[in-house]
Design a protein around this motif. Structure first.
Motif, PDB file in Angstrom:
ATOM      1  N   PHE A 142      -8.368   2.247 -16.592  1.00  0.00           N
ATOM      2  CA  PHE A 142      -7.802   0.974 -16.118  1.00  0.00           C
ATOM      3  C   PHE A 142      -6.702   1.208 -15.080  1.00  0.00           C
ATOM      4  O   PHE A 142      -6.669   0.567 -14.021  1.00  0.00           O
ATOM      5  CB  PHE A 142      -7.253   0.178 -17.307  1.00  0.00           C
ATOM      6  CG  PHE A 142      -6.383  -0.986 -16.919  1.00  0.00           C
ATOM      7  CD1 PHE A 142      -6.944  -2.130 -16.363  1.00  0.00           C
ATOM      8  CD2 PHE A 142      -4.999  -0.959 -17.094  1.00  0.00           C
ATOM      9  CE1 PHE A 142      -6.157  -3.201 -15.992  1.00  0.00           C
ATOM     10  CE2 PHE A 142      -4.202  -2.014 -16.721  1.00  0.00           C
ATOM     11  CZ  PHE A 142      -4.782  -3.147 -16.172  1.00  0.00           C
ATOM     12  N   ARG A 161      -8.263   2.128 -11.856  1.00  0.00           N
ATOM     13  CA  ARG A 161      -9.043   1.062 -11.221  1.00  0.00           C
ATOM     14  C   ARG A 161      -8.154   0.045 -10.510  1.00  0.00           C
ATOM     15  O   ARG A 161      -8.553  -0.519  -9.493  1.00  0.00           O
ATOM     16  CB  ARG A 161      -9.918   0.346 -12.263  1.00  0.00           C
ATOM     17  CG  ARG A 161     -10.957   1.250 -12.911  1.00  0.00           C
ATOM     18  CD  ARG A 161     -12.006   1.707 -11.945  1.00  0.00           C
ATOM     19  NE  ARG A 161     -13.129   0.797 -11.880  1.00  0.00           N
ATOM     20  CZ  ARG A 161     -13.910   0.623 -10.822  1.00  0.00           C
ATOM     21  NH1 ARG A 161     -13.623   1.280  -9.711  1.00  0.00           N
ATOM     22  NH2 ARG A 161     -14.921  -0.195 -10.842  1.00  0.00           N
ATOM     23  N   ILE A 162      -6.940  -0.206 -11.066  1.00  0.00           N
ATOM     24  CA  ILE A 162      -6.081  -1.186 -10.387  1.00  0.00           C
ATOM     25  C   ILE A 162      -5.474  -0.613  -9.101  1.00  0.00           C
ATOM     26  O   ILE A 162      -4.790  -1.319  -8.363  1.00  0.00           O
ATOM     27  CB  ILE A 162      -4.973  -1.760 -11.314  1.00  0.00           C
ATOM     28  CG1 ILE A 162      -4.155  -0.642 -11.952  1.00  0.00           C
ATOM     29  CG2 ILE A 162      -5.554  -2.683 -12.355  1.00  0.00           C
ATOM     30  CD1 ILE A 162      -2.933  -1.148 -12.691  1.00  0.00           C
ATOM     31  N   TYR A 163      -5.754   0.669  -8.857  1.00  0.00           N
ATOM     32  CA  TYR A 163      -5.379   1.268  -7.564  1.00  0.00           C
ATOM     33  C   TYR A 163      -6.620   1.457  -6.691  1.00  0.00           C
ATOM     34  O   TYR A 163      -6.600   2.230  -5.748  1.00  0.00           O
ATOM     35  CB  TYR A 163      -4.701   2.617  -7.778  1.00  0.00           C
ATOM     36  CG  TYR A 163      -3.262   2.539  -8.220  1.00  0.00           C
ATOM     37  CD1 TYR A 163      -2.231   2.470  -7.294  1.00  0.00           C
ATOM     38  CD2 TYR A 163      -2.943   2.536  -9.562  1.00  0.00           C
ATOM     39  CE1 TYR A 163      -0.905   2.409  -7.703  1.00  0.00           C
ATOM     40  CE2 TYR A 163      -1.614   2.479  -9.987  1.00  0.00           C
ATOM     41  CZ  TYR A 163      -0.608   2.409  -9.046  1.00  0.00           C
ATOM     42  OH  TYR A 163       0.709   2.354  -9.451  1.00  0.00           O
ATOM     43  N   SER A 223       2.164   2.095  -3.380  1.00  0.00           N
ATOM     44  CA  SER A 223       1.160   2.584  -4.331  1.00  0.00           C
ATOM     45  C   SER A 223       0.866   4.072  -4.108  1.00  0.00           C
ATOM     46  O   SER A 223       0.062   4.662  -4.811  1.00  0.00           O
ATOM     47  CB  SER A 223      -0.120   1.748  -4.246  1.00  0.00           C
ATOM     48  OG  SER A 223      -0.714   1.905  -3.006  1.00  0.00           O
ATOM     49  N   GLY A 231       3.473   7.513  -7.959  1.00  0.00           N
ATOM     50  CA  GLY A 231       3.096   7.397  -9.369  1.00  0.00           C
ATOM     51  C   GLY A 231       4.324   7.673 -10.191  1.00  0.00           C
ATOM     52  O   GLY A 231       5.062   8.617  -9.903  1.00  0.00           O
ATOM     53  N   GLU A 279       0.840  -1.197   0.000  1.00  0.00           N
ATOM     54  CA  GLU A 279       0.000   0.000   0.000  1.00  0.00           C
ATOM     55  C   GLU A 279       0.879   1.254   0.000  1.00  0.00           C
ATOM     56  O   GLU A 279       0.574   2.236  -0.644  1.00  0.00           O
ATOM     57  CB  GLU A 279      -0.893  -0.036   1.234  1.00  0.00           C
ATOM     58  CG  GLU A 279      -2.087   0.878   1.087  1.00  0.00           C
ATOM     59  CD  GLU A 279      -3.040   0.726   2.248  1.00  0.00           C
ATOM     60  OE1 GLU A 279      -3.176  -0.387   2.761  1.00  0.00           O
ATOM     61  OE2 GLU A 279      -3.635   1.751   2.619  1.00  0.00           O
TER      62      GLU A 279
END
Lengths: 388, 321
Positions: B108, B111-113, B85, B88, B82
């Motif tokens: 996309f 969304r994967i985050y 993430s 960036g 976490e």
């Protein structure tokens, strides 16, 4: 739900990269069609050419030639169901008959000797005259072996009738399952259905390797996506492709005369699903060895051919004996999961066994799939997912 | 409004980071802190170790030794956490999903985050509009021009609204107009974020960065604000004189004479750089000295100190060399 976004992305990419998709989906029906053309689609026939050198004997005003009678008898039996696959034809001399064998116009040559009648009509006993019937053919060919066996059987029957000798035994043949009713083409179909699943090795490996090749995997690696989510989303796309390919293969087979046994479609789909999981897991091993789609095309060919030709999918194969343990002989191809999938389908679709009888094959398929997945995901993570 | 860097509140910290490629030491005991809310520039020539350093900071590359901390928590390379993430990254190469449209890949990547769908779609539309890519919203990334791909690469890095944004040579390959657009975009999006960027462009570093780390051969040479860095090599302006090919002895005599008069002189190739406070009235005197030593000046300009000068001062070579 992150696996679902990978799945959606994979579907879009696969549809837009339609050449690979079309190639994978069309390959299985194409194989079905090729096999239809390659093997005999009707009940197999065995062509036997007969050269009759029998001189016969003169009995009162009649000339008796049992060689001619045997040929006539053989041609009569061609109408019987049991011997309907035999086709007998006459040739005048041995050389021209050999030429027919060499040109593959016949499978077996049988030559009756000059003393054929004499020997049959002579009294039985230790000093009886024995006629030597010659069988000629390519002994490596299955057609020769089967044709020769049935010809021997026919001659034995005739000799018993002509000589009045009655053997204390008789034979009865019972075809296993549906094998007696299936054409050669239909016997190949279960393997070809598994072949359609094996083909997804290419699309799966390519879908996985595309990410490291374009370095988009780096974006995924620093996100919250786990390796398992990535593999789950990618795998689901490939399972759909595999099932689509399988259904097309079934439709192609049905269109070419294959008879689907009622109640077996669900079983075929179940075995295919397990095989698809297994092949996806296997693809992880391939993907771990590749850095680009070009690598997949080169490196992936070896396992693809191994799985196609060494598992019984393309044609029946013994598999290479390794060792025996507890009375069970372990074959080399026992370690390839499609072997078990082909065996399971053959048990039900060819041998007519119950679906429950395929439990050992299903168990082996599941165990091998788990092993492939563990090995594949470890190798994939090690090669592509961890920081260098 | 940008709050500015919050000192002693490190968003990212690296301690004694070392990375070898075979026998080559690409990063050599790098230690620094990037404060929350600051724009931090890595300035150095190609091959200085900038990209290797930031790849280690993002966890994409494993350090040979040393540690990286994000918001005080140590990160391990290759692990999806976490903490990580919160970063960036806009890599140096354009990394896009060529078979997805611009809009699809932005959504996309959000969304994967775990960014909710509605927010992801709104943010994608907003960023495409802001970067002048709205017209390409539904086009496949493969069909974009190089500059457009670069802009997509930039906005993909921030779709999940990370706390720390890392841009590796964000202006590389862009035309001047797009360069200004990307520069403004980074500045705006960095209002309440921490931004780390690498560049070999001194203007880019000077214009954007709150602090600049000058790095060469994997070593951190100096770290400070652009103003302090420029001050560190001397006060005043610089008179840059292009002298062309001259008799070497004359050049040496001219350099000696200028130094005797109290000027700070640097000779780089065919250029004399003379530094002094209140330079303009002294130009005539400098010119006379050069004339006396039979030096012909082909071009002359007065300018302020740049980070390039700092780099030359620190390494003895130009950033472009």
């Amino acid at each position: 739900m992150r696996w679902y976004y990978i799945f959606l992305k994979g579907i879009k990419e696969q549809i837009r990269d339609y050449w690979i998709l079309v190639m994978i989906i069309v390959m299985a029906p194409l194989f079905i069609f090729l096999y239809y053309l390659m093997v005999e689609t009707e009940t197999p026939n065995y062509d036997v050419v007969v050269v009759n050198h029998d001189q016969g004997i003169q009995y009162e005003n009649f000339r008796v030639n049992l060689g001619d009678s045997l040929v006539y008898y053989a041609q009569l039996t061609m109408g019987e169901e049991e011997l309907s696959m035999m086709n007998y034809m006459i040739e005048k001399n041995r050389d021209s008959a050999i030429e027919l064998l060499q040109r593959q116009r016949a499978d077996v040559l049988v030559v009756f000797p000059e003393n054929f009648t004499t020997s049959i009509l002579s009294p039985a006993g230790p000093d009886a005259i024995q006629a030597q019937i010659e069988l000629v053919g390519d002994v490596t060919q299955m057609e020769y072996i089967i044709g020769a066996v049935w010809t021997e059987e026919l001659i034995n029957r005739f000799v018993q009738k002509a000589s009045g000798i009655k053997l204390p035994i008789s034979w009865k043949e019972t075809p296993l399952g549906f094998s007696g009713q299936r054409s050669m083409f239909e016997l190949y179909v279960p393997g070809l259905l598994i072949l359609s699943i094996i083909m997804i090795i290419f699309s799966t490996s390519a879908a996985i390797v595309r990410e490291p090749e374009t370095r988009t995997l780096e974006r995924l690696k620093i996100s919250r996506l786990t390796s398992l989510e990535f593999l789950a989303g990618t795998s689901l796309v490939q399972i759909i492709i595999a099932i689509l390919s399988l259904l097309l293969a079934i439709l192609a087979a049905l269109g070419l005369g294959y008879t689907l046994i009622p109640g077996t479609l669900g079983f075929i789909l179940f075995i295919s699903f397990l095989t698809a999981l297994s092949m996806i897991s296997f693809s992880l091993i391939v993907a771990a060895m590749c850095r680009s789609i070009k690598d997949v095309a080169i490196i992936g060919t070896f396992p693809l051919f191994l799985l196609m030709f060494f598992t019984g999918a393309a044609f029946p194969i013994a598999g290479g004996k390794l060792f025996t343990i507890g009375g069970y002989t372990v074959m080399l191809n026992d370690f390839l999961s499609p072997t078990w999938a082909v065996d399971a389908l053959n048990k039900v679709l060819v041998q007519g066994q119950e679906i429950g009888d395929t439990r050992p094959e299903i168990l082996a398929l599941v165990v091998l799939t788990i092993l492939y997945f563990m090995l594949g995901s470890w190798a994939f993570r090690r090669r592509h997912m961890r920081a260098q | 409004m940008k709050t500015g860097p919050i000192q002693n509140d490190a968003a990212l910290e690296v301690k004694d980071l070392v990375r070898y490629y075979g026998d080559v030491r690409a990063v050599d005991h790098l230690s620094l802190q990037v404060y929350r809310g600051e724009i931090f520039g890595f300035l150095g020539p190609n091959g200085a170790g900038k990209t290797t350093s930031i790849r280690m900071m993002c966890g994409l590359l494993k350090p040979t030794s040393g540690d990286v901390y994000i918001h005080g928590k140590r990160i391990s390379a290759g692990e999806s956490t976490e903490v990580r993430s919160n970063v960036g990254i806009c890599p140096q190469e354009n990394i896009l999903w060529n078979k997805l449209t611009c809009f699809e890949q932005l959504v996309f990547s959000a969304r994967i985050y775990n960014v909710p769908g509605k927010i992801a779609r709104q943010r994608a539309n907003h960023l495409l509009e802001k970067m002048g890519l709205a017209i390409k919203r539904d086009k496949l990334a493969a069909t974009l021009s190089g500059g457009m791909k670069r802009k997509m690469n930039v906005i993909l890095a921030i779709m999940h609204d990370p706390d720390i944004m890392v841009f590796d040579e964000p202006e590389a390959g862009l035309d001047p107009q797009s360069r200004v657009l990307v520069r403004e975009f980074i500045r705006e999006t960095a209002l309440d974020k921490t931004v780390i960027f690498t560049t070999h462009n001194m203007d880019e570093a000077d214009r954007i960065a709150d602090r600049v780390a000058i790095i060469d051969s994997g070593r951190l040479l100096q770290l400070d604000t652009p103003g302090n860095l420029k001050k560190s090599i001397g006060e005043g302006d610089i008179l840059e004189l292009k002298v062309g090919s001259q008799v070497k002895r004359n050049l040496e005599r001219a350099e000696e004479a200028l130094k005797n008069k109290g000027f700070s002189v640097t000779v780089t190739g065919e250029t004399f750089s003379v530094r002094a406070r209140g330079l303009i009235p002294k130009i005539h005197e400098i010119y006379q000295i050069l004339e006396r030593e039979q030096i012909t000046v082909s071009e002359m300009k007065v300018r302020e100190n740049t980070l390039e000068d700092v780099f030359i001062h620190l390494t003895g070579k130009s950033l472009r060399q």
